[in-house]
Design a protein around this motif. Structure first.
Motif, short mmCIF file in Angstrom:
data_model
loop_
_atom_site.label_atom_id
_atom_site.label_comp_id
_atom_site.label_asym_id
_atom_site.label_seq_id
_atom_site.Cartn_x
_atom_site.Cartn_y
_atom_site.Cartn_z
N ARG A 82 6.09 43.34 3.08
CA ARG A 82 7.12 43.82 2.16
C ARG A 82 8.49 43.23 2.47
O ARG A 82 9.36 43.18 1.60
N ARG A 83 8.69 42.78 3.72
CA ARG A 83 9.99 42.27 4.13
C ARG A 83 10.11 40.76 3.97
O ARG A 83 11.19 40.20 4.22
N LEU A 84 9.05 40.07 3.57
CA LEU A 84 9.06 38.60 3.59
C LEU A 84 10.14 37.98 2.70
O LEU A 84 10.91 37.13 3.18
N PRO A 85 10.25 38.34 1.41
CA PRO A 85 11.28 37.69 0.58
C PRO A 85 12.69 37.93 1.12
O PRO A 85 13.51 37.00 1.19
N GLY A 86 12.98 39.16 1.51
CA GLY A 86 14.30 39.46 2.05
C GLY A 86 14.58 38.75 3.35
O GLY A 86 15.72 38.36 3.62
N ALA A 87 13.54 38.57 4.16
CA ALA A 87 13.70 37.88 5.44
C ALA A 87 14.10 36.42 5.23
O ALA A 87 14.95 35.89 5.95
N VAL A 88 13.49 35.77 4.25
CA VAL A 88 13.82 34.37 3.96
C VAL A 88 15.26 34.26 3.47
O VAL A 88 16.03 33.39 3.92
N THR A 89 15.65 35.14 2.57
CA THR A 89 17.02 35.11 2.04
C THR A 89 18.04 35.34 3.15
O THR A 89 19.05 34.65 3.25
N PHE A 90 17.75 36.32 4.00
CA PHE A 90 18.67 36.64 5.11
C PHE A 90 18.81 35.46 6.06
O PHE A 90 19.92 35.12 6.48
N ALA A 91 17.69 34.83 6.42
CA ALA A 91 17.72 33.72 7.37
C ALA A 91 18.52 32.54 6.83
O ALA A 91 19.34 31.95 7.54
N ARG A 92 18.29 32.20 5.57
CA ARG A 92 19.02 31.07 4.99
C ARG A 92 20.51 31.35 4.88
O ARG A 92 21.35 30.49 5.16
N ARG A 93 20.84 32.57 4.48
CA ARG A 93 22.26 32.93 4.35
C ARG A 93 22.96 32.93 5.70
O ARG A 93 24.11 32.50 5.82
N ALA A 94 22.24 33.37 6.75
CA ALA A 94 22.83 33.43 8.08
C ALA A 94 23.17 32.04 8.60
O ALA A 94 24.30 31.77 9.05
N VAL A 95 22.22 31.12 8.55
CA VAL A 95 22.43 29.78 9.09
C VAL A 95 23.42 29.00 8.23
O VAL A 95 24.34 28.35 8.75
N CYS A 96 23.26 29.05 6.92
CA CYS A 96 24.15 28.31 6.03
C CYS A 96 25.58 28.84 6.13
O CYS A 96 26.55 28.06 6.07
N GLY A 97 25.73 30.14 6.28
CA GLY A 97 27.07 30.71 6.42
C GLY A 97 27.77 30.21 7.66
O GLY A 97 28.96 29.87 7.63
N LEU A 98 27.05 30.17 8.77
CA LEU A 98 27.66 29.69 10.02
C LEU A 98 28.02 28.23 9.92
O LEU A 98 29.13 27.81 10.30
N LEU A 99 27.11 27.39 9.43
CA LEU A 99 27.36 25.95 9.39
C LEU A 99 28.42 25.58 8.36
O LEU A 99 29.08 24.54 8.50
N THR A 100 28.60 26.41 7.35
CA THR A 100 29.69 26.17 6.40
C THR A 100 31.04 26.40 7.08
O THR A 100 31.98 25.63 6.88
N ALA A 101 31.11 27.44 7.89
CA ALA A 101 32.35 27.74 8.60
C ALA A 101 32.55 26.84 9.82
O ALA A 101 33.69 26.57 10.21
N ARG A 102 31.46 26.38 10.41
CA ARG A 102 31.53 25.57 11.64
C ARG A 102 30.72 24.29 11.46
O ARG A 102 29.65 24.12 12.03
N PRO A 103 31.20 23.34 10.64
CA PRO A 103 30.42 22.12 10.37
C PRO A 103 30.14 21.30 11.62
O PRO A 103 29.17 20.54 11.65
N GLY A 104 30.96 21.44 12.64
CA GLY A 104 30.75 20.67 13.86
C GLY A 104 29.48 21.06 14.61
O GLY A 104 29.04 20.34 15.51
N LEU A 105 28.90 22.21 14.25
CA LEU A 105 27.68 22.66 14.93
C LEU A 105 26.40 22.07 14.34
O LEU A 105 25.33 22.29 14.90
N VAL A 106 26.52 21.36 13.23
CA VAL A 106 25.31 20.84 12.60
C VAL A 106 24.55 19.92 13.54
O VAL A 106 23.32 19.98 13.65
N HIS A 107 25.27 19.06 14.24
CA HIS A 107 24.60 18.12 15.17
C HIS A 107 25.50 17.91 16.38
O HIS A 107 26.63 17.44 16.25
#
Length: 407
Positions: A212-237
């Motif tokens: 039951r948590r699978l769709p929400g888990a995918v959305t949460f994971a993508r939002r978490a990582v994309c949010g951080l890398l948008t604010a901190r582009p230097g962390l991409v590599h």
């Protein structure tokens, strides 16, 4: 009973076998194991895992327990005693090489794994494998190919390595190979070892994914990582400059992709924060991993504008650091759009924070908010309720600073 005649019928090692059987006769008991939970989730996510730990602390035993729990046959390959062609394939010349080419024959262990259709491939002693063997392993770990043979979709890969300081003829892991693994530091628990030697070993309950948590888990994971890398582009590599650190976890687009998968699996299984921390830091390293964990906390914080719109209904975080972040955000929102009604609402929120938590978190926001007052704004009555607590907190801070200076 004639013990002498019975003893005469025994073979030399029969009694020894009986004693060994008694020593192997142990029991198990339920016990939480964050290391095993993290390993299980990473394996379930179909990500290669590398266990780092000193010799003899139970890495192989953990793999045996995991394979049994997941009902997967375990195939162990000692990487350091193999040649590169054992992983890239051995060339076999056919009748007409010019027409047919020269196929790369896979080793027997790979053939058995493919025939089974599933299994756990354990690459042991990875840090003692020379660079040429590590290069050959790149394709195995990333593309799941051994020679011309593709490993089955039901196969999983786990490796183990000793730190270079404790590995005989050890090598640092090459950066391309290291960046393909989730790195987990494997340690032992003193109480578990003592109790196990007494005859009772732990049996951990493995995490279970909630469908039951699978769709929400995918959305949460993508939002978490994309949010951080948008604010901190230097962390991409960030390829570490230190050779040893290059052989561990570090951030790259590949390892961030692994991190998205790990967060989704951890969220769907609703595991503890400690397990999630092991997984995230094992993929992108300690620094970026801790930043991501901190950003996960902020993702669920209330919007300052929502709080200012209805201070009476505000629900503030329990944790002091998160509450401080929310209050700082409220003050920043008032600074961005200073209005009397918003300024008054912010004071109401500070009072609410004072009534439901420690007074020290309101000291800095209150001082900053007071400095934003315009000459024509009336001083709200809420300030009187805060002044005593703020003054007391400041005196406590000064006393603590003075005590520290006297030491």
């Amino acid at each position: 009973m004639d013990f002498s005649s019975e003893a005469a019928r025994l073979r030399p090692l029969d009694v020894a076998t009986e004693l060994l059987g008694l020593l192997h006769d142990t029991t198990t008991e339920p016990r939480a194991d964050t290391q095993l939970e993290a390993l299980t989730l990473a394996v379930s996510a179909d990500l290669p895992v590398l266990l780092w730990g000193e010799p003899g602390i139970g890495k192989t035993a953990a793999l045996n327990q995991l394979a049994e729990a997941l009902e997967l046959p375990l195939t162990t390959v000692i990487a350091s005693v193999h040649e590169p062609y054992d992983f890239s394939g051995l060339p076999v010349v056919g009748d007409d090489p010019a027409e047919q080419g020269v196929p790369m024959a896979p080793p027997d262990w790979a053939v058995r794994l493919v025939r089974a259709g599933h299994g756990l491939l354990f690459l042991d002693e990875l840090s003692t494998a020379p660079p040429a063997v590590q290069a050959a392993l790149l394709r195995v770990v990333l593309e799941r190919r051994v020679g011309a043979l593709r490993l089955p979709p039901g196969g999983r890969i786990v490796a183990a390595a000793n730190p270079r300081s404790s590995a005989a003829d050890g090598w640092e892991l090459s950066p391309p190979l290291a960046n393909r693994f989730v790195h987990l530091q494997w340690t032992y628990d003193h109480d578990v070892v003592v109790r196990g030697l007494g005859g009772t070993w732990p049996k951990a309950a493995l995490p279970v994914l909630d469908r039951r948590r699978l769709p929400g888990a995918v959305t949460f994971a993508r939002r978490a990582v994309c949010g951080l890398l948008t604010a901190r582009p230097g962390l991409v590599h960030q390829l570490p400059k230190n050779e040893t650190r290059r052989g561990g976890a570090w951030p790259s687009p590949r390892s961030w992709e692994m991190t998205v998968r790990l967060i989704a699996f951890a969220t769907a299984a609703d595991v503890s924060r400690e397990v999630l921390s092991l997984l995230v830091r094992g993929a992108v390293g300690d620094g970026p991993g801790l930043e991501l964990l901190a950003s996960l906390d902020r993702m669920d914080l209330p919007d300052p504008e929502v709080l200012l719109a209805d201070p009476a209904a505000a629900v503030l975080p329990e944790r002091g650091d998160l509450r401080q972040t929310v209050l700082d955000g409220v003050v920043a929102a008032v600074r961005k759009r200073p209005e009397q009604s918003r300024w008054d609402a912010a004071w109401s929120l500070l009072v609410r924070a004072l009534e439901t938590g420690a007074p020290d978190v309101v000291v800095v926001p209150a001082a900053t908010l007071a400095a934003l007052r315009r000459d024509d704004w009336q001083v709200p009555a809420a300030i009187d309720r805060l002044s005593g607590a703020v003054s007391l907190a400041r005196r406590a801070d000064r006393a603590a600073e003075s005590a520290g200076a006297d030491r």
